[in-house]
Design a protein around this motif. Structure first.
Motif, mmCIF file in Angstrom:
data_model
loop_
_atom_site.group_PDB
_atom_site.id
_atom_site.type_symbol
_atom_site.label_atom_id
_atom_site.label_comp_id
_atom_site.label_asym_id
_atom_site.label_seq_id
_atom_site.Cartn_x
_atom_site.Cartn_y
_atom_site.Cartn_z
ATOM 1 N N TYR A 189 0.841 -1.183 0.000
ATOM 2 C CA TYR A 189 0.000 0.000 0.000
ATOM 3 C C TYR A 189 0.886 1.247 0.000
ATOM 4 N N SER A 190 0.412 2.270 -0.685
ATOM 5 C CA SER A 190 1.082 3.558 -0.680
ATOM 6 C C SER A 190 0.415 4.421 0.393
ATOM 7 N N SER A 191 1.240 5.173 1.114
ATOM 8 C CA SER A 191 0.697 5.961 2.201
ATOM 9 C C SER A 191 1.365 7.325 2.248
ATOM 10 N N GLU A 192 0.556 8.337 2.509
ATOM 11 C CA GLU A 192 1.080 9.677 2.724
ATOM 12 C C GLU A 192 0.478 10.213 4.011
ATOM 13 N N GLU A 193 1.267 10.956 4.756
ATOM 14 C CA GLU A 193 0.775 11.558 5.983
ATOM 15 C C GLU A 193 -0.194 12.684 5.616
ATOM 16 N N ILE A 194 -1.245 12.781 6.414
ATOM 17 C CA ILE A 194 -2.185 13.880 6.226
ATOM 18 C C ILE A 194 -2.422 14.541 7.579
ATOM 19 N N ASP A 195 -2.732 15.805 7.523
ATOM 20 C CA ASP A 195 -3.079 16.542 8.745
ATOM 21 C C ASP A 195 -4.572 16.423 8.947
ATOM 22 N N LEU A 196 -4.962 16.006 10.136
ATOM 23 C CA LEU A 196 -6.393 15.893 10.448
ATOM 24 C C LEU A 196 -6.831 16.996 11.370
#
Length: 98
Positions: free
Chosen positions: A91-98
């Motif tokens: 899986y590809s993953s990128e950090e996101i701001d929640l």
């Protein structure tokens, strides 16, 4: 970042042997460039299922891992201990701001 889930289904009575073989693999892999995290987990539903959860900085580092002697040796060591081939998902993953 890439996340890899590698599911190993052991033959009856072989989980401990796989875990013992994995100790060297895990230690060596954690020292590899690009390895963010590398762990082995037991299923709570089936005693014969183990799952490697891996995090890699990039596809290049993951590909390098697949060619490392400790990875190849582990595969050979557990080949006859598995009830079926490893099931691998990436899986590809990128950090996101929640």
């Amino acid at each position: 970042m890439l996340i890899v889930l590698a599911k190993a289904t052991a033959k009856d009575g072989m989980v401990e042997n796989i875990v013992n073989n994995a100790e060297t693999l895990i230690e060596a892999t954690r020292a590899e460039d690009g390895c963010i995290d590398y762990n082995l987990h037991n299923s709570t539903e089936d005693d014969n299922i183990l799952v490697f959860v891996e995090k890699w900085e990039s596809e290049e580092f993951l590909k390098s891992h697949l060619n490392q002697p400790h990875f190849i040796e582990f595969g050979s060591a557990i080949e006859d201990l598995l009830a079926k081939n490893l099931e691998i998902s990436v899986y590809s993953s990128e950090e996101i701001d929640l």
